[in-house]
Design a protein around this motif. Structure first.
Motif, mmCIF file in Angstrom:
data_model
loop_
_atom_site.group_PDB
_atom_site.id
_atom_site.type_symbol
_atom_site.label_atom_id
_atom_site.label_comp_id
_atom_site.label_asym_id
_atom_site.label_seq_id
_atom_site.Cartn_x
_atom_site.Cartn_y
_atom_site.Cartn_z
ATOM 1 N N GLY A 8 -14.406 12.254 77.384
ATOM 2 C CA GLY A 8 -14.472 13.659 77.002
ATOM 3 C C GLY A 8 -15.294 13.940 75.763
ATOM 4 N N ASN A 9 -15.978 12.929 75.218
ATOM 5 C CA ASN A 9 -16.856 13.136 74.070
ATOM 6 C C ASN A 9 -18.188 13.696 74.561
ATOM 7 O OD1 ASN A 9 -15.042 11.934 72.098
ATOM 8 N ND2 ASN A 9 -15.478 10.036 73.150
ATOM 9 N N ASN A 10 -18.834 14.515 73.760
ATOM 10 C CA ASN A 10 -20.074 15.169 74.150
ATOM 11 C C ASN A 10 -21.219 14.823 73.210
ATOM 12 O OD1 ASN A 10 -19.042 16.972 76.303
ATOM 13 N ND2 ASN A 10 -17.822 17.756 74.616
ATOM 14 N N LEU A 11 -22.402 14.634 73.788
ATOM 15 C CA LEU A 11 -23.638 14.513 73.033
ATOM 16 C C LEU A 11 -24.475 15.724 73.421
ATOM 17 C CD1 LEU A 11 -25.478 12.928 71.145
ATOM 18 C CD2 LEU A 11 -26.295 11.646 73.133
ATOM 19 N N VAL A 12 -24.795 16.558 72.443
ATOM 20 C CA VAL A 12 -25.453 17.842 72.685
ATOM 21 C C VAL A 12 -26.881 17.799 72.150
ATOM 22 C CG1 VAL A 12 -25.335 20.323 72.245
ATOM 23 C CG2 VAL A 12 -23.219 18.996 72.431
ATOM 24 N N PHE A 13 -27.823 18.301 72.944
ATOM 25 C CA PHE A 13 -29.213 18.453 72.525
ATOM 26 C C PHE A 13 -29.561 19.929 72.612
ATOM 27 C CE2 PHE A 13 -28.857 14.231 74.297
ATOM 28 C CZ PHE A 13 -29.508 13.453 73.364
ATOM 29 N N GLU A 14 -30.225 20.447 71.584
ATOM 30 C CA GLU A 14 -30.626 21.855 71.582
ATOM 31 C C GLU A 14 -32.078 21.965 71.130
ATOM 32 O OE1 GLU A 14 -29.236 26.177 69.838
ATOM 33 O OE2 GLU A 14 -28.158 24.390 69.221
ATOM 34 N N ARG A 15 -32.881 22.695 71.910
ATOM 35 C CA ARG A 15 -34.276 22.952 71.541
ATOM 36 C C ARG A 15 -34.346 24.343 70.906
ATOM 37 N NH1 ARG A 15 -39.067 20.839 73.051
ATOM 38 N NH2 ARG A 15 -38.123 19.731 74.782
ATOM 39 N N VAL A 21 -35.953 19.915 67.979
ATOM 40 C CA VAL A 21 -34.810 19.525 68.803
ATOM 41 C C VAL A 21 -33.767 18.908 67.889
ATOM 42 C CG1 VAL A 21 -33.991 18.040 70.668
ATOM 43 C CG2 VAL A 21 -36.225 19.139 70.855
ATOM 44 N N SER A 22 -32.549 19.399 68.002
ATOM 45 C CA SER A 22 -31.434 18.847 67.239
ATOM 46 C C SER A 22 -30.445 18.225 68.203
ATOM 47 C CB SER A 22 -30.720 19.953 66.449
ATOM 48 O OG SER A 22 -31.574 20.497 65.490
ATOM 49 N N SER A 23 -29.676 17.289 67.700
ATOM 50 C CA SER A 23 -28.650 16.656 68.509
ATOM 51 C C SER A 23 -27.415 16.468 67.649
ATOM 52 C CB SER A 23 -29.150 15.302 69.018
ATOM 53 O OG SER A 23 -28.145 14.673 69.773
ATOM 54 N N TRP A 24 -26.271 16.599 68.270
ATOM 55 C CA TRP A 24 -25.032 16.323 67.567
ATOM 56 C C TRP A 24 -23.999 15.865 68.575
ATOM 57 C CZ3 TRP A 24 -27.096 21.108 68.264
ATOM 58 C CH2 TRP A 24 -26.369 22.017 69.002
ATOM 59 N N SER A 25 -22.980 15.229 68.066
ATOM 60 C CA SER A 25 -21.906 14.763 68.931
ATOM 61 C C SER A 25 -20.636 15.531 68.606
ATOM 62 C CB SER A 25 -21.689 13.260 68.761
ATOM 63 O OG SER A 25 -21.400 12.947 67.423
ATOM 64 N N LEU A 26 -19.844 15.736 69.639
ATOM 65 C CA LEU A 26 -18.547 16.391 69.506
ATOM 66 C C LEU A 26 -17.505 15.474 70.121
ATOM 67 C CD1 LEU A 26 -19.537 19.937 70.821
ATOM 68 C CD2 LEU A 26 -19.168 19.311 68.441
ATOM 69 N N ASP A 27 -16.373 15.324 69.437
ATOM 70 C CA ASP A 27 -15.317 14.541 70.056
ATOM 71 C C ASP A 27 -14.629 15.398 71.114
ATOM 72 O OD1 ASP A 27 -13.479 16.215 68.755
ATOM 73 O OD2 ASP A 27 -12.899 14.704 67.282
ATOM 74 N N ARG A 28 -13.668 14.835 71.806
ATOM 75 C CA ARG A 28 -13.046 15.565 72.915
ATOM 76 C C ARG A 28 -12.276 16.802 72.470
ATOM 77 N NH1 ARG A 28 -9.470 10.502 73.837
ATOM 78 N NH2 ARG A 28 -7.903 10.822 72.244
ATOM 79 N N HIS A 29 -12.091 16.976 71.157
ATOM 80 C CA HIS A 29 -11.426 18.167 70.623
ATOM 81 C C HIS A 29 -12.446 19.162 70.068
ATOM 82 C CE1 HIS A 29 -7.696 16.016 71.143
ATOM 83 N NE2 HIS A 29 -8.196 15.013 70.440
ATOM 84 N N ASP A 30 -13.732 18.974 70.419
ATOM 85 C CA ASP A 30 -14.845 19.825 69.979
ATOM 86 C C ASP A 30 -15.065 19.825 68.473
ATOM 87 O OD1 ASP A 30 -15.704 20.533 72.504
ATOM 88 O OD2 ASP A 30 -14.440 22.315 72.598
ATOM 89 N N ARG A 31 -14.723 18.724 67.813
ATOM 90 C CA ARG A 31 -15.018 18.586 66.388
ATOM 91 C C ARG A 31 -16.361 17.887 66.256
ATOM 92 N NH1 ARG A 31 -9.198 16.129 65.252
ATOM 93 N NH2 ARG A 31 -10.178 14.644 66.653
ATOM 94 N N GLU A 32 -17.253 18.482 65.464
ATOM 95 C CA GLU A 32 -18.571 17.878 65.261
ATOM 96 C C GLU A 32 -18.420 16.587 64.471
ATOM 97 O OE1 GLU A 32 -22.850 18.987 63.321
ATOM 98 O OE2 GLU A 32 -21.646 20.591 64.149
ATOM 99 N N THR A 33 -19.044 15.519 64.965
ATOM 100 C CA THR A 33 -18.907 14.222 64.306
ATOM 101 C C THR A 33 -20.193 13.745 63.651
ATOM 102 O OG1 THR A 33 -19.360 13.113 66.405
ATOM 103 C CG2 THR A 33 -17.054 13.493 65.851
ATOM 104 N N PHE A 34 -21.360 14.235 64.124
ATOM 105 C CA PHE A 34 -22.628 13.769 63.578
ATOM 106 C C PHE A 34 -23.726 14.712 64.048
ATOM 107 C CE2 PHE A 34 -26.282 10.788 63.444
ATOM 108 C CZ PHE A 34 -26.202 10.462 62.104
#
Length: 55
Positions: A8-15, A21-34
């Motif tokens: 359930g962890n997410n790696l997000v890319f946004e243009r 382009v930025s990228s960040w990760s969210l844990d399964r509780h939608d908390r930004e981790t990096f």
């Protein structure tokens, strides 16, 4: 683009409109981790890695 793993962890890319382009990760509780900003070479490497499994 969002990639979600089996836990359930997410790696997000946004243009952005300016081409960045930025990228960040969210844990399964939608908390930004990096969060990072990707340069052109990094974007190419990520795309090549993701597309390699499709060929």
């Amino acid at each position: 683009m969002t990639i979600t793993d089996t836990r359930g962890n997410n790696l997000v890319f946004e243009r952005w409109e300016d081409g960045r382009v930025s990228s960040w990760s969210l844990d399964r509780h939608d908390r930004e981790t990096f969060s990072i900003s990707l340069d052109e070479d990094s974007r190419r490497r990520i795309a090549a890695f993701l597309l390699d499994g499709l060929s």
